[in-house]
Design a protein around this motif. Sequence first.
Motif, PDB file in Angstrom:
ATOM      1  N   ASN A 167       0.842  -1.203   0.000  1.00 45.77           N
ATOM      2  CA  ASN A 167       0.000   0.000   0.000  1.00 45.77           C
ATOM      3  C   ASN A 167       0.870   1.243   0.000  1.00 45.77           C
ATOM      4  O   ASN A 167       1.989   1.233   0.502  1.00 45.77           O
ATOM      5  CB  ASN A 167      -0.894   0.017   1.238  1.00 45.77           C
ATOM      6  CG  ASN A 167      -1.799  -1.184   1.297  1.00 45.77           C
ATOM      7  OD1 ASN A 167      -2.441  -1.526   0.310  1.00 45.77           O
ATOM      8  ND2 ASN A 167      -1.839  -1.861   2.433  1.00 45.77           N
ATOM      9  N   TYR A 168       0.320   2.280  -0.579  1.00 49.82           N
ATOM     10  CA  TYR A 168       0.982   3.582  -0.523  1.00 49.82           C
ATOM     11  C   TYR A 168      -0.088   4.638  -0.303  1.00 49.82           C
ATOM     12  O   TYR A 168      -0.950   4.835  -1.162  1.00 49.82           O
ATOM     13  CB  TYR A 168       1.753   3.870  -1.814  1.00 49.82           C
ATOM     14  CG  TYR A 168       2.500   5.189  -1.752  1.00 49.82           C
ATOM     15  CD1 TYR A 168       3.675   5.305  -1.028  1.00 49.82           C
ATOM     16  CD2 TYR A 168       2.013   6.307  -2.401  1.00 49.82           C
ATOM     17  CE1 TYR A 168       4.345   6.502  -0.954  1.00 49.82           C
ATOM     18  CE2 TYR A 168       2.689   7.520  -2.335  1.00 49.82           C
ATOM     19  CZ  TYR A 168       3.863   7.603  -1.617  1.00 49.82           C
ATOM     20  OH  TYR A 168       4.528   8.788  -1.537  1.00 49.82           O
ATOM     21  N   GLY A 170      -2.720   4.497   1.369  1.00 52.04           N
ATOM     22  CA  GLY A 170      -4.058   3.943   1.289  1.00 52.04           C
ATOM     23  C   GLY A 170      -4.387   3.268  -0.025  1.00 52.04           C
ATOM     24  O   GLY A 170      -5.407   2.591  -0.146  1.00 52.04           O
ATOM     25  N   PHE A 171      -3.517   3.420  -1.042  1.00 49.62           N
ATOM     26  CA  PHE A 171      -3.771   2.781  -2.332  1.00 49.62           C
ATOM     27  C   PHE A 171      -3.008   1.464  -2.386  1.00 49.62           C
ATOM     28  O   PHE A 171      -1.851   1.387  -1.974  1.00 49.62           O
ATOM     29  CB  PHE A 171      -3.303   3.664  -3.485  1.00 49.62           C
ATOM     30  CG  PHE A 171      -4.169   4.869  -3.694  1.00 49.62           C
ATOM     31  CD1 PHE A 171      -5.272   4.805  -4.526  1.00 49.62           C
ATOM     32  CD2 PHE A 171      -3.901   6.057  -3.043  1.00 49.62           C
ATOM     33  CE1 PHE A 171      -6.085   5.906  -4.722  1.00 49.62           C
ATOM     34  CE2 PHE A 171      -4.704   7.160  -3.219  1.00 49.62           C
ATOM     35  CZ  PHE A 171      -5.802   7.083  -4.061  1.00 49.62           C
ATOM     36  N   GLU A 172      -3.659   0.437  -2.958  1.00 47.93           N
ATOM     37  CA  GLU A 172      -2.939  -0.813  -3.154  1.00 47.93           C
ATOM     38  C   GLU A 172      -2.158  -0.685  -4.458  1.00 47.93           C
ATOM     39  O   GLU A 172      -2.732  -0.532  -5.537  1.00 47.93           O
ATOM     40  CB  GLU A 172      -3.911  -1.992  -3.232  1.00 47.93           C
ATOM     41  CG  GLU A 172      -3.189  -3.317  -3.266  1.00 47.93           C
ATOM     42  CD  GLU A 172      -4.145  -4.496  -3.177  1.00 47.93           C
ATOM     43  OE1 GLU A 172      -5.203  -4.332  -2.540  1.00 47.93           O
ATOM     44  OE2 GLU A 172      -3.832  -5.546  -3.739  1.00 47.93           O
ATOM     45  N   VAL A 173      -0.856  -0.718  -4.353  1.00 48.05           N
ATOM     46  CA  VAL A 173      -0.015  -0.448  -5.531  1.00 48.05           C
ATOM     47  C   VAL A 173       0.775  -1.677  -5.940  1.00 48.05           C
ATOM     48  O   VAL A 173       1.534  -1.619  -6.900  1.00 48.05           O
ATOM     49  CB  VAL A 173       0.966   0.715  -5.252  1.00 48.05           C
ATOM     50  CG1 VAL A 173       0.214   1.979  -4.929  1.00 48.05           C
ATOM     51  CG2 VAL A 173       1.920   0.378  -4.104  1.00 48.05           C
ATOM     52  N   GLY A 174       0.586  -2.780  -5.263  1.00 49.34           N
ATOM     53  CA  GLY A 174       1.316  -3.991  -5.633  1.00 49.34           C
ATOM     54  C   GLY A 174       1.089  -5.069  -4.599  1.00 49.34           C
ATOM     55  O   GLY A 174       0.180  -4.964  -3.770  1.00 49.34           O
ATOM     56  N   GLN A 175       1.909  -6.109  -4.662  1.00 53.02           N
ATOM     57  CA  GLN A 175       1.760  -7.165  -3.674  1.00 53.02           C
ATOM     58  C   GLN A 175       3.064  -7.938  -3.523  1.00 53.02           C
ATOM     59  O   GLN A 175       3.963  -7.855  -4.366  1.00 53.02           O
ATOM     60  CB  GLN A 175       0.631  -8.107  -4.064  1.00 53.02           C
ATOM     61  CG  GLN A 175       0.857  -8.835  -5.363  1.00 53.02           C
ATOM     62  CD  GLN A 175      -0.306  -9.742  -5.706  1.00 53.02           C
ATOM     63  OE1 GLN A 175      -1.128 -10.042  -4.872  1.00 53.02           O
ATOM     64  NE2 GLN A 175      -0.344 -10.198  -6.942  1.00 53.02           N
ATOM     65  N   VAL A 176       3.109  -8.660  -2.418  1.00 57.58           N
ATOM     66  CA  VAL A 176       4.257  -9.530  -2.181  1.00 57.58           C
ATOM     67  C   VAL A 176       4.015 -10.816  -2.963  1.00 57.58           C
ATOM     68  O   VAL A 176       3.001 -11.487  -2.772  1.00 57.58           O
ATOM     69  CB  VAL A 176       4.401  -9.827  -0.678  1.00 57.58           C
ATOM     70  CG1 VAL A 176       5.548 -10.779  -0.434  1.00 57.58           C
ATOM     71  CG2 VAL A 176       4.603  -8.543   0.100  1.00 57.58           C
ATOM     72  N   GLU A 177       4.916 -11.101  -3.872  1.00 56.55           N
ATOM     73  CA  GLU A 177       4.683 -12.270  -4.724  1.00 56.55           C
ATOM     74  C   GLU A 177       5.325 -13.527  -4.166  1.00 56.55           C
ATOM     75  O   GLU A 177       4.856 -14.639  -4.416  1.00 56.55           O
ATOM     76  CB  GLU A 177       5.244 -12.000  -6.133  1.00 56.55           C
ATOM     77  CG  GLU A 177       4.409 -11.010  -6.912  1.00 56.55           C
ATOM     78  CD  GLU A 177       4.842 -10.906  -8.354  1.00 56.55           C
ATOM     79  OE1 GLU A 177       4.048 -10.418  -9.156  1.00 56.55           O
ATOM     80  OE2 GLU A 177       5.980 -11.310  -8.687  1.00 56.55           O
ATOM     81  N   GLN A 178       6.413 -13.331  -3.472  1.00 51.96           N
ATOM     82  CA  GLN A 178       7.135 -14.524  -3.062  1.00 51.96           C
ATOM     83  C   GLN A 178       7.829 -14.254  -1.732  1.00 51.96           C
ATOM     84  O   GLN A 178       8.369 -13.180  -1.495  1.00 51.96           O
ATOM     85  CB  GLN A 178       8.180 -14.859  -4.130  1.00 51.96           C
ATOM     86  CG  GLN A 178       8.858 -16.192  -3.932  1.00 51.96           C
ATOM     87  CD  GLN A 178       9.854 -16.454  -5.061  1.00 51.96           C
ATOM     88  OE1 GLN A 178       9.600 -16.073  -6.208  1.00 51.96           O
ATOM     89  NE2 GLN A 178      10.959 -17.089  -4.742  1.00 51.96           N
ATOM     90  N   VAL A 179       7.786 -15.244  -0.855  1.00 48.10           N
ATOM     91  CA  VAL A 179       8.472 -15.160   0.433  1.00 48.10           C
ATOM     92  C   VAL A 179       9.312 -16.422   0.598  1.00 48.10           C
ATOM     93  O   VAL A 179       8.800 -17.536   0.402  1.00 48.10           O
ATOM     94  CB  VAL A 179       7.463 -15.052   1.601  1.00 48.10           C
ATOM     95  CG1 VAL A 179       8.208 -14.915   2.922  1.00 48.10           C
ATOM     96  CG2 VAL A 179       6.526 -13.875   1.404  1.00 48.10           C
ATOM     97  N   SER A 180      10.556 -16.233   0.907  1.00 54.60           N
ATOM     98  CA  SER A 180      11.421 -17.419   1.081  1.00 54.60           C
ATOM     99  C   SER A 180      12.484 -17.109   2.122  1.00 54.60           C
ATOM    100  O   SER A 180      12.782 -15.941   2.397  1.00 54.60           O
ATOM    101  CB  SER A 180      12.085 -17.790  -0.246  1.00 54.60           C
ATOM    102  OG  SER A 180      12.877 -16.722  -0.708  1.00 54.60           O
ATOM    103  N   TYR A 181      13.013 -18.175   2.673  1.00 50.01           N
ATOM    104  CA  TYR A 181      14.074 -17.986   3.673  1.00 50.01           C
ATOM    105  C   TYR A 181      15.414 -18.270   3.023  1.00 50.01           C
ATOM    106  O   TYR A 181      15.624 -19.354   2.448  1.00 50.01           O
ATOM    107  CB  TYR A 181      13.859 -18.906   4.868  1.00 50.01           C
ATOM    108  CG  TYR A 181      14.809 -18.564   6.008  1.00 50.01           C
ATOM    109  CD1 TYR A 181      14.566 -17.473   6.828  1.00 50.01           C
ATOM    110  CD2 TYR A 181      15.951 -19.318   6.236  1.00 50.01           C
ATOM    111  CE1 TYR A 181      15.437 -17.144   7.852  1.00 50.01           C
ATOM    112  CE2 TYR A 181      16.829 -18.997   7.254  1.00 50.01           C
ATOM    113  CZ  TYR A 181      16.573 -17.899   8.063  1.00 50.01           C
ATOM    114  OH  TYR A 181      17.448 -17.568   9.057  1.00 50.01           O
ATOM    115  N   ASN A 182      16.308 -17.302   3.125  1.00 47.83           N
ATOM    116  CA  ASN A 182      17.638 -17.436   2.538  1.00 47.83           C
ATOM    117  C   ASN A 182      18.560 -18.027   3.605  1.00 47.83           C
ATOM    118  O   ASN A 182      18.950 -17.347   4.550  1.00 47.83           O
ATOM    119  CB  ASN A 182      18.121 -16.042   2.090  1.00 47.83           C
ATOM    120  CG  ASN A 182      19.434 -16.115   1.353  1.00 47.83           C
ATOM    121  OD1 ASN A 182      20.216 -17.051   1.541  1.00 47.83           O
ATOM    122  ND2 ASN A 182      19.672 -15.134   0.497  1.00 47.83           N
TER     123      ASN A 182
END
Lengths: 539, 191
Positions: A167-168, A170-182
């Motif tokens: 969000n920016y 209050g606007f949704e401007v994108g999303q988290v596509e991937q989460v991984s542990y390095n």
Amino acid sequence: MSKAKISSVWFVPIVAALIGLWMAYQHYSSLGPLVTITMANADGLTAGKTTLKSRSVNIGKVESIILSDDYSHTIVQARIDKPYAGMLVEDSQLWVVKPRVGRGGVSGLTTILSGAYIEVRPGVSDKLRDQYTLLQEPPLGDPDTDGIRLSLYSEGNKSVEAGTPVNYKGFEVGQVEQVSYNTEAARIDYILFIKAPFDDLIATNSKFWIQSAIQLKMNTEGLSVQMDSMESLLSGGVTFGFAKGENPVGRVASGDSFKLHVSEKEATEGNFERFVPVLMFFEESIANLGPDSPVEFRGIRVGTVIEAPYRKPIESEVMSKNGIIPVLVHFEFERWFDGSDIPTNEEWYAEMQEMISRGFRATIQTGNVLTGARYIDLDFYDDAAPVSEPLIQVAHNAGFKMMPSIPSGLTRMAEQISSIMKKIEQLPLENTVTELNAVLSNANRAMATFDGAAAKLDKILINEESDADLAATLEQLQKTLATYDSSSALHQDLRQTVQSLEHVLWELKPLLEMVNQKPDAFIFGGQVKDPVLKKDTTE
Amino acid sequence: MNALKIYAATLVAMLLVGCASPPPQPNQYSLIASPVEIDGVTNSSLSGLLEVRRVNVADYLNDPRLMVQIGDNQLVSLPRQRWASPLAGELSALTVETFARALPGLKVLAGSSSEQETMVLDVEVNRFHLISDSQLRVAGRYQLKQPDGSYITGQFQREATFAANNYDDAVNQMRAIWIDEMTRIASEIQQ
């Protein structure tokens, strides 16, 4: 010799066979390729009924669903319509569309009635493929959407999931596509997608932080609660911005890496690169004073407590004997100097020494009575004790400059009370009390005399006979005054008399004038003729 | 000898008394001899109490005789033309009667009363005299406290003619002017 003749009867089956062959050819020539899709289970899929779709257009149908040889997964065979055979390339993605409730909201509601289907997202490769593994979840982000993908990392615990919105304001401007542990870097890596045109808002000095739906702040300024939108409350979010006072610097490219901070405060405030470390020593409790506690000069924040107590070993008898607690503080220049006027460390130390010589000292104060949060207050004190040279040396040995401190208000008050008590102890109380007793004794005698006089006065005033006389006198006075009331007969008579007198005087006025002018008028008569009036000349 | 003196004195006294003519009777005029005959102010919806304080007259008018202005600053009295009662009282009574007729819904009283009045009228007369043998002048000012506590203030100055040397007509004109002015004030209350 008889000539063998083919009966015309055979003509019909031959033609029928040719037609059948032609139809079979037509059928098989119109069939598209058969693809094999492997999936964990075939929940919601039905052979001969479930369709394959791309952008809501039917492009094929599931023909069979069977279990693998080791029964560990399901193998679905689907026939793709011939015109769409080219969609199934190496990087094509397939997933099942069915009703889902996730971070991005509710999706696939239309399949409640129509049944689940397999969505195909065509790839860009030109190499065909006929074996696929079905995606467990719909892929995030549309590859056709313009935007930018960034890498974020955090060293804390995982706190955002794939699909979490970015969000920016209050606007949704994108999303988290991937989460991984390095595992190599021992940190969590995130891939963020920011849609165009919001990607223009990102600069190389942008800060990303986890957006808390509810922010509960309890500090020296009191308790404050800040709530975000209900959507953020449900799904959380990541947001971004700039540190206070910073402007965007440089454009970012896909793949650029940023740190994901756990809070806005850490992201935007903990960025004071210009500071000087200072060691302070306190001879009192530092309860409720810890890292991040503010350091203020007359209400203006000028620094932050870094370590309280400072735990690096400091060898000093001075400290161990007196129970002095060291506290490491950063004076953060950017908090109180304009960017262009920030002094060098040496300049600041010189100025600090000069201020210390004028009584510049630190004290621990309670910032909020409710929470008990404390902070370090800096100010000038005329009666400040001289700076302890041994402690300056201790700080110097530890690699810091020393900022002297004085006891806080409560401690000073306790000292003052102790001082007052000592003075009271030194007072000649016994003599004073003896003299006071004598004075009180005299006062007692005087009061006894006064009591006697008062009693006599009471007797005079409260004597029944006197009281009756007084009442009778007042009653008589009341009656007398009543006779002078405006409605009383006496008053009326008096008024009429006065009016009559006025009338007589009024009538006597001409007579008196005449006698005044002609005393013998009583005998010979006076002038009684009216004067001749002048004629009216207006006509 | 003594008897002779007594006779002589008695004779002189008799002569003096005999020569003395009877004093002429002055004409007396009153503003309230006739009832006020005016119609009530239309649409009068006022009720309550109107207190008419005693009308204050200029000092020169506190005289039984009608006054005449014979110069710019000179006044003389007409010895034979007199008011029947003090002018202030006459004007007060005339004012009360006029207001009572003009505003029949009101209870109009003269002087201060113990009741809680709703309106109070104060009138001051500056001029109430003749200025020639056929002209007269009436002037004054007033202040009326209304029920809501506000005040109506104003002044009036009127001149009129009367039949030459006919003082009865002069008094009639003065009375008419006064009734006219009081009626006008009553109509202002209406507004």
